[in-house]
Design a protein around this motif. Structure first.
Motif, PDB file in Angstrom:
ATOM      1  N   PHE A  14      -2.445   3.529  -8.097  1.00 42.58           N
ATOM      2  CA  PHE A  14      -3.597   3.121  -8.886  1.00 42.58           C
ATOM      3  C   PHE A  14      -4.574   2.378  -7.988  1.00 42.58           C
ATOM      4  N   ARG A  15      -5.831   2.674  -8.138  1.00 43.23           N
ATOM      5  CA  ARG A  15      -6.877   2.071  -7.322  1.00 43.23           C
ATOM      6  C   ARG A  15      -6.827   0.537  -7.371  1.00 43.23           C
ATOM      7  N   SER A  16      -6.525  -0.016  -8.536  1.00 45.34           N
ATOM      8  CA  SER A  16      -6.511  -1.474  -8.684  1.00 45.34           C
ATOM      9  C   SER A  16      -5.362  -2.142  -7.925  1.00 45.34           C
ATOM     10  N   PHE A  17      -4.311  -1.377  -7.572  1.00 42.06           N
ATOM     11  CA  PHE A  17      -3.195  -1.922  -6.814  1.00 42.06           C
ATOM     12  C   PHE A  17      -3.229  -1.510  -5.344  1.00 42.06           C
ATOM     13  N   ALA A  18      -4.221  -0.739  -4.949  1.00 39.70           N
ATOM     14  CA  ALA A  18      -4.232  -0.131  -3.617  1.00 39.70           C
ATOM     15  C   ALA A  18      -4.191  -1.157  -2.489  1.00 39.70           C
ATOM     16  N   ARG A  19      -4.962  -2.223  -2.579  1.00 37.61           N
ATOM     17  CA  ARG A  19      -4.994  -3.199  -1.484  1.00 37.61           C
ATOM     18  C   ARG A  19      -3.641  -3.897  -1.333  1.00 37.61           C
ATOM     19  N   SER A  20      -3.043  -4.296  -2.448  1.00 41.23           N
ATOM     20  CA  SER A  20      -1.726  -4.933  -2.392  1.00 41.23           C
ATOM     21  C   SER A  20      -0.685  -3.983  -1.828  1.00 41.23           C
ATOM     22  N   PHE A  21      -0.734  -2.729  -2.271  1.00 41.49           N
ATOM     23  CA  PHE A  21       0.217  -1.731  -1.783  1.00 41.49           C
ATOM     24  C   PHE A  21       0.027  -1.503  -0.284  1.00 41.49           C
ATOM     25  N   TRP A  22      -1.216  -1.409   0.158  1.00 47.05           N
ATOM     26  CA  TRP A  22      -1.516  -1.202   1.571  1.00 47.05           C
ATOM     27  C   TRP A  22      -0.941  -2.332   2.423  1.00 47.05           C
ATOM     28  N   LYS A  23      -1.143  -3.566   1.988  1.00 41.51           N
ATOM     29  CA  LYS A  23      -0.627  -4.713   2.743  1.00 41.51           C
ATOM     30  C   LYS A  23       0.895  -4.664   2.812  1.00 41.51           C
ATOM     31  N   MET A  24       1.533  -4.308   1.702  1.00 38.43           N
ATOM     32  CA  MET A  24       2.986  -4.198   1.669  1.00 38.43           C
ATOM     33  C   MET A  24       3.469  -3.101   2.623  1.00 38.43           C
ATOM     34  N   LEU A  25       2.768  -1.965   2.642  1.00 36.95           N
ATOM     35  CA  LEU A  25       3.131  -0.861   3.528  1.00 36.95           C
ATOM     36  C   LEU A  25       2.975  -1.274   4.990  1.00 36.95           C
ATOM     37  N   CYS A  26       1.917  -1.983   5.298  1.00 34.11           N
ATOM     38  CA  CYS A  26       1.716  -2.474   6.671  1.00 34.11           C
ATOM     39  C   CYS A  26       2.845  -3.428   7.079  1.00 34.11           C
ATOM     40  N   HIS A  27       3.235  -4.324   6.188  1.00 32.63           N
ATOM     41  CA  HIS A  27       4.339  -5.248   6.497  1.00 32.63           C
ATOM     42  C   HIS A  27       5.635  -4.468   6.732  1.00 32.63           C
ATOM     43  N   ALA A  28       5.871  -3.443   5.922  1.00 30.87           N
ATOM     44  CA  ALA A  28       7.082  -2.638   6.075  1.00 30.87           C
ATOM     45  C   ALA A  28       7.088  -1.883   7.402  1.00 30.87           C
ATOM     46  N   ALA A  29       5.899  -1.507   7.882  1.00 33.41           N
ATOM     47  CA  ALA A  29       5.786  -0.744   9.133  1.00 33.41           C
ATOM     48  C   ALA A  29       5.719  -1.640  10.363  1.00 33.41           C
ATOM     49  N   ASP A  30       5.523  -2.923  10.176  1.00 38.51           N
ATOM     50  CA  ASP A  30       5.370  -3.873  11.280  1.00 38.51           C
ATOM     51  C   ASP A  30       6.512  -3.776  12.289  1.00 38.51           C
ATOM     52  N   GLU A  31       7.718  -3.627  11.791  1.00 41.92           N
ATOM     53  CA  GLU A  31       8.917  -3.626  12.633  1.00 41.92           C
ATOM     54  C   GLU A  31       8.965  -2.451  13.616  1.00 41.92           C
ATOM     55  N   VAL A  32       8.355  -1.331  13.234  1.00 44.58           N
ATOM     56  CA  VAL A  32       8.405  -0.138  14.103  1.00 44.58           C
ATOM     57  C   VAL A  32       7.095   0.096  14.850  1.00 44.58           C
ATOM     58  N   GLY A  33       6.097  -0.737  14.595  1.00 45.24           N
ATOM     59  CA  GLY A  33       4.781  -0.553  15.199  1.00 45.24           C
ATOM     60  C   GLY A  33       3.998   0.526  14.467  1.00 45.24           C
ATOM     61  N   TYR A  34       2.764   0.236  14.115  1.00 43.43           N
ATOM     62  CA  TYR A  34       1.967   1.212  13.389  1.00 43.43           C
ATOM     63  C   TYR A  34       0.521   1.223  13.877  1.00 43.43           C
ATOM     64  N   GLU A  35      -0.073   2.375  13.731  1.00 37.48           N
ATOM     65  CA  GLU A  35      -1.461   2.598  14.108  1.00 37.48           C
ATOM     66  C   GLU A  35      -2.240   2.878  12.840  1.00 37.48           C
TER      67      GLU A  35
END
Length: 195
Positions: A172-193
């Motif tokens: 949902f568009r209204s949750f997109a920013r929160s979801f994006w931040k969560m996804l970035c945190h989850a990817a932090d451990e493996v390195g992300y671009e």
């Protein structure tokens, strides 16, 4: 037409992030399909609806929950009994599907304005998604084209495997920013671009 701003704008930071000891694990990006449409069949009309989707998108859908297909332009997958998420790189898919799906067969709902599409791709994509969702993302269990609907902490997410190491996530568009931040945190451990 007024250009729609991305709900990720304030949180979207292109570049390299996280732990790169072993290289880049995943690439994250916002994708912008021209159309995101939900199509639902009335009971007993599922096959007719799948035929209508195929006539518009040229995608051949297999019967069964989660079955789907992808092409350069379109994608479609079943996410619940008789319900499909269908996308098009261009605008106008809802109108085309409405013309192909009689009201006696089912309904067509344009979700383009209410969803944000995010792509995660790379060797560690399955692993990162596995941190967030209780789903088997191995390709044998989740083949190319297939999709599901699930949730992470009440954020409803529809996920389709669109390539061997690529998943498209619709939130949902209204949750997109929160979801994006969560996804970035989850990817932090493996390195992300972020691209």
């Amino acid at each position: 037409m007024v250009e729609q701003l991305s709900p990720l704008a304030q949180a979207f930071r292109p570049g390299s992030h996280g732990n790169f000891a072993d290289g880049v694990g995943v690439t994250l990006s916002e994708i912008a399909p021209g159309s995101i449409v939900q199509v639902a069949a009335w009971p007993g009309e599922e096959k007719t609806l799948m035929g209508a989707i195929a006539s518009v998108t040229k995608l051949s859908l297999a019967d069964g929950a989660g079955a789907g297909a992808v092409s350069e332009r379109h994608s479609a997958f079943g996410f619940a009994p008789g319900k499909f998420l269908v996308t098009d790189a261009s605008e106008g898919l809802a109108t085309a599907l409405a013309g192909a799906v009689p009201s006696s067969t089912g309904t067509v709902t344009d979700l383009s304005h209410g969803r944000t599409a995010i792509r995660i791709e790379g060797a560690r994509a399955e692993w990162v998604l596995g941190k967030l969702f209780a789903v088997d993302f191995e390709q044998a269990a989740f083949p190319i084209g297939s999709g599901i609907s699930t949730a992470h902490h009440d954020i409803f997410t529809q996920i389709q495997r669109s390539g061997a190491a690529r998943f498209d996530l619709y939130v949902f568009r209204s949750f997109a920013r929160s979801f994006w931040k969560m996804l970035c945190h989850a990817a932090d451990e493996v390195g992300y671009e972020v691209v």
